[in-house]
Write a protein that holds these residues in place. Sequence first.
Motif, PDB file in Angstrom:
ATOM      1  N   ARG A 165       0.845  -1.200   0.000  1.00  0.00           N
ATOM      2  CA  ARG A 165       0.000   0.000   0.000  1.00  0.00           C
ATOM      3  C   ARG A 165       0.877   1.245   0.000  1.00  0.00           C
ATOM      4  O   ARG A 165       1.745   1.400   0.860  1.00  0.00           O
ATOM      5  N   LEU A 166       0.648   2.128  -0.968  1.00  0.00           N
ATOM      6  CA  LEU A 166       1.375   3.385  -1.097  1.00  0.00           C
ATOM      7  C   LEU A 166       0.436   4.548  -0.845  1.00  0.00           C
ATOM      8  O   LEU A 166      -0.785   4.398  -0.941  1.00  0.00           O
ATOM      9  N   PRO A 167       0.972   5.744  -0.544  1.00  0.00           N
ATOM     10  CA  PRO A 167       0.109   6.920  -0.357  1.00  0.00           C
ATOM     11  C   PRO A 167      -0.596   7.288  -1.661  1.00  0.00           C
ATOM     12  O   PRO A 167      -0.107   6.998  -2.757  1.00  0.00           O
ATOM     13  N   GLU A 168      -1.756   7.939  -1.536  1.00  0.00           N
ATOM     14  CA  GLU A 168      -2.486   8.393  -2.717  1.00  0.00           C
ATOM     15  C   GLU A 168      -1.850   9.679  -3.240  1.00  0.00           C
ATOM     16  O   GLU A 168      -2.307  10.786  -2.953  1.00  0.00           O
ATOM     17  N   ARG A 169      -0.773   9.514  -3.986  1.00  0.00           N
ATOM     18  CA  ARG A 169      -0.070  10.648  -4.576  1.00  0.00           C
ATOM     19  C   ARG A 169       0.265  10.335  -6.022  1.00  0.00           C
ATOM     20  O   ARG A 169       0.363   9.164  -6.408  1.00  0.00           O
ATOM     21  N   LEU A 425     -10.058  17.235  -8.534  1.00  0.00           N
ATOM     22  CA  LEU A 425      -8.795  17.202  -7.798  1.00  0.00           C
ATOM     23  C   LEU A 425      -9.039  16.554  -6.444  1.00  0.00           C
ATOM     24  O   LEU A 425     -10.172  16.537  -5.943  1.00  0.00           O
ATOM     25  N   PRO A 426      -8.006  16.015  -5.810  1.00  0.00           N
ATOM     26  CA  PRO A 426      -8.199  15.376  -4.502  1.00  0.00           C
ATOM     27  C   PRO A 426      -8.594  16.397  -3.449  1.00  0.00           C
ATOM     28  O   PRO A 426      -8.379  17.600  -3.592  1.00  0.00           O
ATOM     29  N   LEU A 427      -9.173  15.886  -2.368  1.00  0.00           N
ATOM     30  CA  LEU A 427      -9.466  16.736  -1.232  1.00  0.00           C
ATOM     31  C   LEU A 427      -8.164  17.220  -0.609  1.00  0.00           C
ATOM     32  O   LEU A 427      -7.215  16.452  -0.472  1.00  0.00           O
ATOM     33  N   ALA A 428      -8.130  18.489  -0.256  1.00  0.00           N
ATOM     34  CA  ALA A 428      -6.946  19.044   0.390  1.00  0.00           C
ATOM     35  C   ALA A 428      -6.967  18.703   1.873  1.00  0.00           C
ATOM     36  O   ALA A 428      -7.923  18.136   2.395  1.00  0.00           O
ATOM     37  N   ALA A 476      -4.774  26.952  -4.422  1.00  0.00           N
ATOM     38  CA  ALA A 476      -5.056  25.543  -4.166  1.00  0.00           C
ATOM     39  C   ALA A 476      -4.937  25.291  -2.683  1.00  0.00           C
ATOM     40  O   ALA A 476      -4.216  25.992  -1.971  1.00  0.00           O
ATOM     41  N   GLY A 477      -5.660  24.293  -2.209  1.00  0.00           N
ATOM     42  CA  GLY A 477      -5.534  23.904  -0.824  1.00  0.00           C
ATOM     43  C   GLY A 477      -4.189  23.263  -0.559  1.00  0.00           C
ATOM     44  O   GLY A 477      -3.465  22.877  -1.478  1.00  0.00           O
ATOM     45  N   VAL A 478      -3.848  23.138   0.700  1.00  0.00           N
ATOM     46  CA  VAL A 478      -2.576  22.538   1.091  1.00  0.00           C
ATOM     47  C   VAL A 478      -2.745  21.019   1.100  1.00  0.00           C
ATOM     48  O   VAL A 478      -3.519  20.485   1.898  1.00  0.00           O
ATOM     49  N   PRO A 479      -2.044  20.278   0.230  1.00  0.00           N
ATOM     50  CA  PRO A 479      -2.153  18.819   0.244  1.00  0.00           C
ATOM     51  C   PRO A 479      -1.644  18.249   1.562  1.00  0.00           C
ATOM     52  O   PRO A 479      -0.800  18.849   2.242  1.00  0.00           O
ATOM     53  N   ALA A 480      -2.150  17.083   1.912  1.00  0.00           N
ATOM     54  CA  ALA A 480      -1.797  16.486   3.201  1.00  0.00           C
ATOM     55  C   ALA A 480      -0.290  16.281   3.332  1.00  0.00           C
ATOM     56  O   ALA A 480       0.283  16.493   4.408  1.00  0.00           O
ATOM     57  N   HIS A 481       0.381  15.893   2.228  1.00  0.00           N
ATOM     58  CA  HIS A 481       1.804  15.590   2.337  1.00  0.00           C
ATOM     59  C   HIS A 481       2.667  16.841   2.468  1.00  0.00           C
ATOM     60  O   HIS A 481       3.846  16.753   2.785  1.00  0.00           O
ATOM     61  N   LEU A 482       2.067  18.025   2.236  1.00  0.00           N
ATOM     62  CA  LEU A 482       2.814  19.278   2.398  1.00  0.00           C
ATOM     63  C   LEU A 482       2.407  20.036   3.656  1.00  0.00           C
ATOM     64  O   LEU A 482       2.951  21.105   3.934  1.00  0.00           O
ATOM     65  N   ARG A 483       1.470  19.488   4.422  1.00  0.00           N
ATOM     66  CA  ARG A 483       0.966  20.227   5.575  1.00  0.00           C
ATOM     67  C   ARG A 483       2.072  20.491   6.609  1.00  0.00           C
ATOM     68  O   ARG A 483       2.137  21.563   7.210  1.00  0.00           O
TER      69      ARG A 483
END
Length: 508
Positions: A165-169, A425-428, A476-483
């Motif tokens: 399982r990998l992150p959704e990126r 686009l994905p949820l931020a 754009a919203g802040v993606p989870a991996h950049l939070r």
Amino acid sequence: MNAPLPGLPAVLALGRPRLTAGFDLAARLDRRTHLAVHGPPPQLTEAELVTLAETITLRGRGGAGFPLARKLRAVGLAARRRGTGAAVVVNGCEGEPACRKDAVLLARAPHLVLDGAVLAAEALGAATLVVGVTRPAAEESVLAALAERGLTDRRGRTLRARVVRLPERLVSGESSALLRAADGGPPLPPGRHAHASEQGLGGAPTLLSNAETYAQLALAAQLGADRYAASGTAAEPGTLLLTVSGAVPEPRVVEAPCGVPMAHLLRSCGAGPDLQAVLTGGYHGAWLDAPTAYAAAVSREGLASCGGSLGSGAVLPLSAGTCPLGEAVRVAHWLAAESAGQCGPCRLGLPSVAGSLADVVAGGGRAALETVRQAAGAVRGRGACAHPDGAARFTLTALSAFTDDLAAHVLGGGCGRPTLGVLPLPLAAGATEGSPESAERLAVDWTLCEGHGLCAGLLPELVRLGPDGYPALAEAGVPAHLRGRALRAVRRCPALALRLDRELGRES
């Protein structure tokens, strides 16, 4: 609008279903139902499998379109030359927000994918089978399918099988990122280009292709080359899976014969007649203006001949009511934020592309337009993976497809239309499934900002310095991996001017 695609969209078959056969019988085809629909797969030697893949001209369905027969042959030769075992890897990591075809296959027809993967593993004498996924539904379905077959990762088994399982990126879909994660490393491209057929999983020669490719291989083995070629075109026989979203009543995964007219596909999915353009191949693909798109045939060859791309199989019509360049800016910012952060052309170049395109839409004139073209040209061919190339193609073809709107923004006061957020686009970070695009966004208190520029250095994916030296923030919203880095930038702002806000999605 402004909503991500559902995890498992509705499915539509144009013509007789093959990959989606049995979907009317069950939400998920377990082992027994799968055998009732498709029958048991045959056993083929390596030579027979290579011949079959060559005869039906089967190419990878994940984006690059590499001939599967050449991969099979290369893996077999490398394994024999080195005297080692081989490995088989299924790439089910759809990183593009506009793609769900592999997710549907793995969640609803996992045994068809595994038939093809096991067929290849047995022909190559592979000892290891790995299936890479990013979504929980696919993971649960494949784990259940392996259990139904009695396949495990226990030592001593002829074929050891497991799910990773990998992150959704977006970068999770890169083959090198999947291999690295499967070997216990970070799910990022390693920055060096090595052929998996020579040195892949654990250093072994590895056959790596996406989920649909293995499903197509299983179908061809079951049907035989002649029956398989009864659908599609002479150059590209068989069917293909497409994810159709954008300006349609609901997103769908569509199985269609190769070569289906784009006009028929769009009408079947409910697209209206007032389209501006169609994005083909997903967010690493290419834009086609409406007349060109309507005249195109949906196949690798058909789309390439008119400047489009089959790519990952995503087809996104764009309605006339939204600003097309504004839509492109949203996606360009998301592409910049999806950087693996490992090379300059990606981490620094893509934010420059997105920011310059935003400047064009905001009325930056010819200078901004020239900056976009220069920035997009500068990143091509220089990244550690294919992400910068795909992002540049998306941006440059948008400039070519929307010439009237481009002129309105460059020479006038803009096109006068809002940006509706038609492209999914994905949820931020901070957003929830099924809600409006509620997310955390960066904001600046301009009464405090002193233009130190530290935020742009810490978070170039979302912040760049404008011509006046002050920060310009991504729309754009802040993606989870950049939070984490966004919080760091907020904390380190010397003037305490940067903050994270939660707000509802806007229409423009």
